[in-house]
Motif scaffolding. Sequence first.
Motif, short mmCIF file in Angstrom:
data_model
loop_
_atom_site.label_atom_id
_atom_site.label_comp_id
_atom_site.label_asym_id
_atom_site.label_seq_id
_atom_site.Cartn_x
_atom_site.Cartn_y
_atom_site.Cartn_z
N PRO A 106 -0.92 74.84 7.08
CA PRO A 106 -0.99 75.42 5.73
C PRO A 106 0.27 75.23 4.89
CG PRO A 106 -0.55 77.14 7.31
CD PRO A 106 -0.77 75.89 8.11
N THR A 107 1.33 74.68 5.47
CA THR A 107 2.58 74.50 4.73
C THR A 107 2.93 73.02 4.62
OG1 THR A 107 3.77 74.97 6.79
CG2 THR A 107 3.52 76.78 5.21
N ASP A 108 3.93 72.72 3.80
CA ASP A 108 4.27 71.34 3.46
C ASP A 108 5.58 70.94 4.15
OD1 ASP A 108 4.73 68.89 2.35
OD2 ASP A 108 4.78 69.57 0.27
N PRO A 109 5.54 69.99 5.09
CA PRO A 109 6.77 69.57 5.77
C PRO A 109 7.79 68.93 4.84
CG PRO A 109 4.92 68.17 6.39
CD PRO A 109 4.35 69.32 5.63
N ALA A 110 7.34 68.45 3.68
CA ALA A 110 8.30 67.90 2.72
C ALA A 110 9.23 68.97 2.18
CB ALA A 110 7.55 67.22 1.56
N ARG A 111 8.75 70.22 2.20
CA ARG A 111 9.55 71.33 1.68
C ARG A 111 10.23 72.14 2.77
NH1 ARG A 111 5.47 74.17 -2.60
NH2 ARG A 111 7.01 75.84 -2.39
N THR A 112 9.56 72.32 3.90
CA THR A 112 10.12 73.18 4.94
C THR A 112 10.01 72.56 6.33
OG1 THR A 112 8.00 74.35 5.16
CG2 THR A 112 9.65 75.31 3.66
N GLY A 113 9.88 71.26 6.41
CA GLY A 113 9.78 70.61 7.70
C GLY A 113 11.13 70.47 8.38
#
Length: 333
Positions: free
Chosen positions: A279-286
């Motif tokens: 559900p989250t974006d690795p580009a932002r919090t990976g």
Amino acid sequence: MLKGNEKILIVKPSSLGDIVLSLPFLNVLKENFPYIQIHWIVAKEFEKLLNKHPMIEKVFVIDKNKWKSIKHFPETIKEFCNIGKELKNEKYDLVVDLQGLLRSGIITWLSKAPIKVGFKEAREFSSFFYNKKFSVPIDKHAILRYLEIAKELGCKINSIKFPLPDPEEPSWLRDFKDFVVIIPSARWQSKNWPIPYFVELIKMLPYNNFLVVGSKSDKADALKIEEYAKGKAISVAGKTTLIELIEVFKKSLFVITPDTGTMHLAVACGKKVVAIFGPTDPARTGPFGNGHLVIKSNLSCSPCFRKFCHEQKCMRDISPEMVYDKIKNFKII
């Protein structure tokens, strides 16, 4: 903006991942201006990560979990007043709010510092409390967003490092060698990979020792993995401090994890991670940097950034076999 002799307050109370992702910002400030004094406001559960940090002169601890409860409202008001008095007495030259929420904005304002810095895109109207607002795209990785603030303060970014306090080794760790770390769960229910999937993956992988780590709230899931992995996994969830966890990560082969703050701590320890995202974006919090394996759902609804999901299809669609194949092809160690 900085001259090099200022007293600065960083407002970043939580969560664990957010604090770890802020450490390169701290490092850059000290690299560029070694004589500035840095204080930090942190939530009670994370204070051990910062209260002996060599780059931080003073740590203010807040019990933000009580602030969420109506029954603790009088205590919350009292704590805000006390914090305001203490911060005002410090006479800060500048306060940087990296949290960007209402409570952090209020704390920034209570400091009465002449320069109050934050993101223009900050949530919950917290930008109302800043007099220096910088616009940084929210689709950038969190570390890079924080470093944009450092640039605005006059810093040159020569490198990205995670300065951590000295670790402590738990006595039981001396008996473990060649182990893989499993982080079984995240704070968001929607981020969790099914526990039976972890068990199946452990059985497939050609390693004999797995340590399942986590907080006390992760103990139930960790013990299930220990029970069903048939001797290949041992749970130490709830048995390690954050400082001890640093040493656990450093001695591990690699880490398998959902998107959670502990994942970022593993990365800060220089460890490669296999990160499972839904559900989250690795580009932002990976996991930041090279050498990590990110396995992400390709569903059209992902990322949705929802904390709860009844179906969790994005995580359930990532099978143990898929993760095993990717680890085998990636050659992570």
